[in-house]
Structure formats: C-alpha cells, structure tokens
Design an enzyme around this catalytic site. Structure first.
Site, mmCIF file in Angstrom:
data_model
loop_
_atom_site.group_PDB
_atom_site.id
_atom_site.type_symbol
_atom_site.label_atom_id
_atom_site.label_comp_id
_atom_site.label_asym_id
_atom_site.label_seq_id
_atom_site.Cartn_x
_atom_site.Cartn_y
_atom_site.Cartn_z
ATOM 1 N N TYR A 176 8.246 -17.307 -2.497
ATOM 2 C CA TYR A 176 7.451 -16.508 -1.553
ATOM 3 C C TYR A 176 6.327 -17.357 -0.931
ATOM 4 O O TYR A 176 6.088 -17.299 0.277
ATOM 5 C CB TYR A 176 6.889 -15.329 -2.340
ATOM 6 C CG TYR A 176 6.061 -14.332 -1.601
ATOM 7 C CD1 TYR A 176 6.645 -13.405 -0.744
ATOM 8 C CD2 TYR A 176 4.679 -14.266 -1.796
ATOM 9 C CE1 TYR A 176 5.876 -12.451 -0.094
ATOM 10 C CE2 TYR A 176 3.907 -13.320 -1.157
ATOM 11 C CZ TYR A 176 4.510 -12.410 -0.305
ATOM 12 O OH TYR A 176 3.741 -11.467 0.329
ATOM 13 N N SER A 230 0.437 -14.796 3.531
ATOM 14 C CA SER A 230 -0.058 -14.235 2.270
ATOM 15 C C SER A 230 -0.975 -15.238 1.589
ATOM 16 O O SER A 230 -0.792 -16.455 1.729
ATOM 17 C CB SER A 230 1.132 -13.949 1.353
ATOM 18 O OG SER A 230 0.685 -13.717 0.039
ATOM 19 N N LYS A 271 5.807 -18.179 2.945
ATOM 20 C CA LYS A 271 4.615 -17.661 3.612
ATOM 21 C C LYS A 271 3.774 -18.770 4.247
ATOM 22 O O LYS A 271 3.118 -18.537 5.270
ATOM 23 C CB LYS A 271 3.777 -16.841 2.625
ATOM 24 C CG LYS A 271 4.384 -15.482 2.279
ATOM 25 C CD LYS A 271 4.626 -14.637 3.516
ATOM 26 C CE LYS A 271 4.724 -13.154 3.225
ATOM 27 N NZ LYS A 271 5.109 -12.377 4.435
HETATM 28 P P1 NAI Z 1 6.730 -3.101 1.598
HETATM 29 O O1 NAI Z 1 7.801 -3.463 0.625
HETATM 30 O O2 NAI Z 1 6.227 -1.697 1.586
HETATM 31 O O3 NAI Z 1 7.171 -3.419 3.091
HETATM 32 C C1 NAI Z 1 8.136 -4.344 3.455
HETATM 33 C C2 NAI Z 1 9.174 -3.651 4.295
HETATM 34 O O4 NAI Z 1 10.097 -4.617 4.803
HETATM 35 C C3 NAI Z 1 9.998 -2.637 3.493
HETATM 36 O O5 NAI Z 1 9.923 -1.363 4.111
HETATM 37 C C4 NAI Z 1 11.405 -3.206 3.522
HETATM 38 O O6 NAI Z 1 12.433 -2.220 3.568
HETATM 39 C C5 NAI Z 1 11.381 -4.045 4.787
HETATM 40 N N1 NAI Z 1 12.392 -5.111 4.783
HETATM 41 C C6 NAI Z 1 12.726 -5.931 3.754
HETATM 42 N N2 NAI Z 1 13.697 -6.768 4.127
HETATM 43 C C7 NAI Z 1 13.976 -6.491 5.426
HETATM 44 C C8 NAI Z 1 14.876 -7.052 6.371
HETATM 45 N N3 NAI Z 1 15.693 -8.060 6.051
HETATM 46 N N4 NAI Z 1 14.891 -6.531 7.623
HETATM 47 C C9 NAI Z 1 14.077 -5.493 7.954
HETATM 48 N N5 NAI Z 1 13.211 -4.927 7.099
HETATM 49 C C10 NAI Z 1 13.160 -5.419 5.842
HETATM 50 O O7 NAI Z 1 5.538 -4.117 1.322
HETATM 51 P P2 NAI Z 1 4.168 -4.391 2.122
HETATM 52 O O8 NAI Z 1 3.150 -4.695 1.108
HETATM 53 O O9 NAI Z 1 3.902 -3.363 3.128
HETATM 54 O O10 NAI Z 1 4.516 -5.800 2.834
HETATM 55 C C11 NAI Z 1 4.466 -6.028 4.226
HETATM 56 C C12 NAI Z 1 4.279 -7.498 4.477
HETATM 57 O O11 NAI Z 1 2.989 -7.903 4.027
HETATM 58 C C13 NAI Z 1 5.281 -8.408 3.746
HETATM 59 O O12 NAI Z 1 5.631 -9.483 4.595
HETATM 60 C C14 NAI Z 1 4.486 -8.894 2.566
HETATM 61 O O13 NAI Z 1 4.979 -10.104 2.066
HETATM 62 C C15 NAI Z 1 3.117 -9.020 3.189
HETATM 63 N N6 NAI Z 1 2.025 -9.053 2.220
HETATM 64 C C16 NAI Z 1 1.647 -7.904 1.585
HETATM 65 C C17 NAI Z 1 0.587 -7.944 0.684
HETATM 66 C C18 NAI Z 1 0.056 -6.718 0.049
HETATM 67 O O14 NAI Z 1 -1.013 -6.790 -0.585
HETATM 68 N N7 NAI Z 1 0.708 -5.576 0.177
HETATM 69 C C19 NAI Z 1 -0.069 -9.218 0.326
HETATM 70 C C20 NAI Z 1 0.361 -10.336 1.105
HETATM 71 C C21 NAI Z 1 1.386 -10.238 2.001
#
Ligand code: NAI
Length: 298
Positions: free
Chosen positions: A166, A153, A170
């Site tokens: 975080y 990130s 990251k």
């Molecule tokens: P999101 O919250 O929609 O997706 C994350 C998913 O991970 C969720 O569906 C959640 O249920 C699942 N999850 C959480 N803990 C878990 C575990 N212990 N085991 C299995 N699944 C688990 O959020 P998003 O934005 O799609 O994030 C995806 C990745 O991208 C994350 O790693 C986030 O930190 C990273 N990210 C996202 C950004 C953005 O702009 N959306 C920016 C920078 C990084």
C-alpha cells in the site's frame, strides 16, 4: 471569496460507494456538480463486487436534488477506466473533474506478503489512478481545463508497518501527481493529492471509537472540493487532511555539502552531519529544478 460552485461541471469520483468517496461525491453534487458515482462494491480486500453501494449514493444525491449516475466498473483495468469516463461523457456530455479515491487493503508484514497481495494493491491504487487519469486526460487536454485530485496516504509518505504494498502504491501516486501537474499546467489542468485520515471501513478496526468520531469523512471533502474547483490554489501538491486539520506535505532537499577533496566513504562519514542536516531544506517544483540546483552547487 466567491462561493465554490460546480454548476455545469461534471465530476467522476471513484470508490464513491462509501467512506471518503461517498462524502466527496455528496459534497461536489451539493455544490452543483453532475457526478459519476463509481464503485465496484467489493470487499475491503478487493474481492467480489456489488452494485448496491454506488446505486445507493446516486439515490442519496438525486434525493437531495442533485444529478448523478452510477458506474460499477473497476478502476484497475484500461477497459474499466474507459467505461467510467464514457459514463460521464454519455450521461452529461463533458468531463471536468476526476477524484481518484478507490482503494483496497491487503495489510500483511512483508515476510508474509504474497505476490497477489502486492499486485492487487498496486493494481487498484497506482495502476487504477493511472488508468482513470489516462482515460480522462485527452478530454481534459482538449477542453483546456481539468482538475484531478488523487488519494495518497501517510503510509506512503512516511512508511507503515504491514503496508509495504500500500505504501509503495501510495507514494507512486504522489510521483504520478507531480508529473501530471507539470504536463497539464499549460492545458489548464491542475493535479493534486490528498493524504487523508477518516472514519471508514479501512480505519474502523485500527482506531478507537472516540477518535473515529472526530474523523468524519465530510471533514476531508471540503479540501477535495477546493482542489477540484476553478479556484484550485495549488498544482502538484500533496495535503495531509483529516478531522479539520490541513497541511501541505512536501519532499524537501537539504542544503547538503559538496566534497572538494577526496570523495570516499570515509570523507562522507566525516561530512555526514552536513549531508543529514535539513535545517536549510527546501522543496523543488520539478526534477529539472532540483537537478539544476545541485549542479549549481558544484
Ligand atoms: P473504503 O473502503 O470505504 O472506500 C474505498 C472504496 O473503493 C470502496 O467503496 C470500494 O468498493 C472501492 N473500490 C475498491 N476497489 C475498486 C475498484 N477496483 N474500482 C472501483 N472501486 C473500487 O475506504 P476509505 O477509507 O473511504 O478510502 C478511500 C481512499 O482513501 C482510499 O484510496 C484509501 O486508501 C485512502 N485513505 C484512507 C484513509 C482513511 O483514514 N480512511 C487513510 C489514508 C488513505
């Protein structure tokens, strides 16, 4: 260039019940991959669990003519990660691609951060990426082939107010990525990271609606697919990606300066412009290369 396809390949996508992970899973499946759609289905803070999220995405893939199975395990324990890998092997008999994407947020300014806020975030992001990589690694090594895409990130690369937990996790993922890339190189394993920006429940409260509309998660997944493919053009790298923008991000070291006379705080202060200057900066492919370059200047 030849079409990027995953026919005969098996991929794990963690956190694929929504947001970016769902988009990655759909993209890989649409190009022929058999996909393990992993998601614990908890809240943004990492509380609770719900099987509906992963099951729904499996339904979407199957309805579109693809192949997918769900995994409801958490990435943040050794047992959970092993069960995710076992799901791939049991359902599809092999493993080629791992997309580490699962994540949670516990945003809070550092003076209010509890040990639980710190540990929960480091456990899911950094330890989770470690556990899934570690469970998958022997299978990729034995096969002499593997592609891993980890999720970093901008917060980790550059720091962010309210995200010390975080950001630490990251940037830890970047170090893990670089080291695994070096260890996997001779075994046909390539490991890279993305620093995405996309519309999801993580960003819907911090970005305005017109901005979010330009940041569809599906604009990130093509890079994930390329890095996860046989044609993967990189190893050990990190790419900023979002809304159609793509850029390599690197840790660079300046040319620096070597003090030949007295080495003191005062001499350092005098040499500061040269120490701080990044105009001749370059990245290094490994710690050994960086240390070698530094020793070469003495
Ligand atoms: P999101 O919250 O929609 O997706 C994350 C998913 O991970 C969720 O569906 C959640 O249920 C699942 N999850 C959480 N803990 C878990 C575990 N212990 N085991 C299995 N699944 C688990 O959020 P998003 O934005 O799609 O994030 C995806 C990745 O991208 C994350 O790693 C986030 O930190 C990273 N990210 C996202 C950004 C953005 O702009 N959306 C920016 C920078 C990084």
């Amino acid at each position: 260039m030849e079409e990027v396809r995953f026919d005969g390949r098996v991929a794990i996508v963690t956190g694929a019940g929504g947001g970016l992970g769902r988009a990655h899973a759909l993209a890989l499946a649409a190009r022929g991959a058999k996909v393990v759609v992993n998601d614990l289905g908890g809240s943004l803070r990492g509380d609770g669990d719900d099987r509906a999220a992963a099951a729904r995405v499996v339904g979407e893939i199957v309805a579109a003519g693809g192949a997918a199975v769900p995994s409801f395990a958490g990435v943040d324990t050794r047992e959970g990660a092993r069960s995710i890998v076992a799901t791939a092997l049991d359902a599809f008999g092999r493993l080629d691609v791992v997309i580490n994407n699962a994540g949670i947020l516990r945003d809070v300014s550092f003076h209010k951060m509890t040990d639980d806020d710190w540990e929960a975030v480091v456990r899911v992001h950094l330890a989770g990426t470690y556990h899934v990589c570690h469970a998958a690694w022997p299978h990729l090594r034995d096969a002499g082939y593997g592609r891993i895409v980890n999720t970093s990130s901008a917060a980790g690369l550059y720091g962010n107010f309210g995200q010390a937990n975080y950001a630490a996790a990251k940037l830890g993922i970047v170090g893990l990525t670089k080291s695994l890339a070096q260890e996997g190189d001779k075994r046909g394993i390539r490991v890279n990271a993305i620093a995405p920006i996309a519309k999801s429940r993580m960003t819907e409260t911090i970005l305005d609606a017109p901005t979010l509309d330009r940041l569809e998660p599906s604009l990130v997944s093509p890079l994930v697919a390329l890095l996860a493919s046989e044609a993967c053009p990189a190893n050990g790298q990190t790419y900023a990606v979002g809304g159609g923008y793509f850029a390599r991000v690197a840790v660079m070291e300046g040319e620096g300066t070597t003090l030949s006379g007295e080495v003191s705080p005062e001499a350092l202060a005098a040499a500061w412009p040269a120490i701080d200057d990044l105009s001749g900066a370059r990245p290094f492919a490994s710690a050994m290369e960086a240390v070698g370059a530094a020793l070469g200047r003495l």
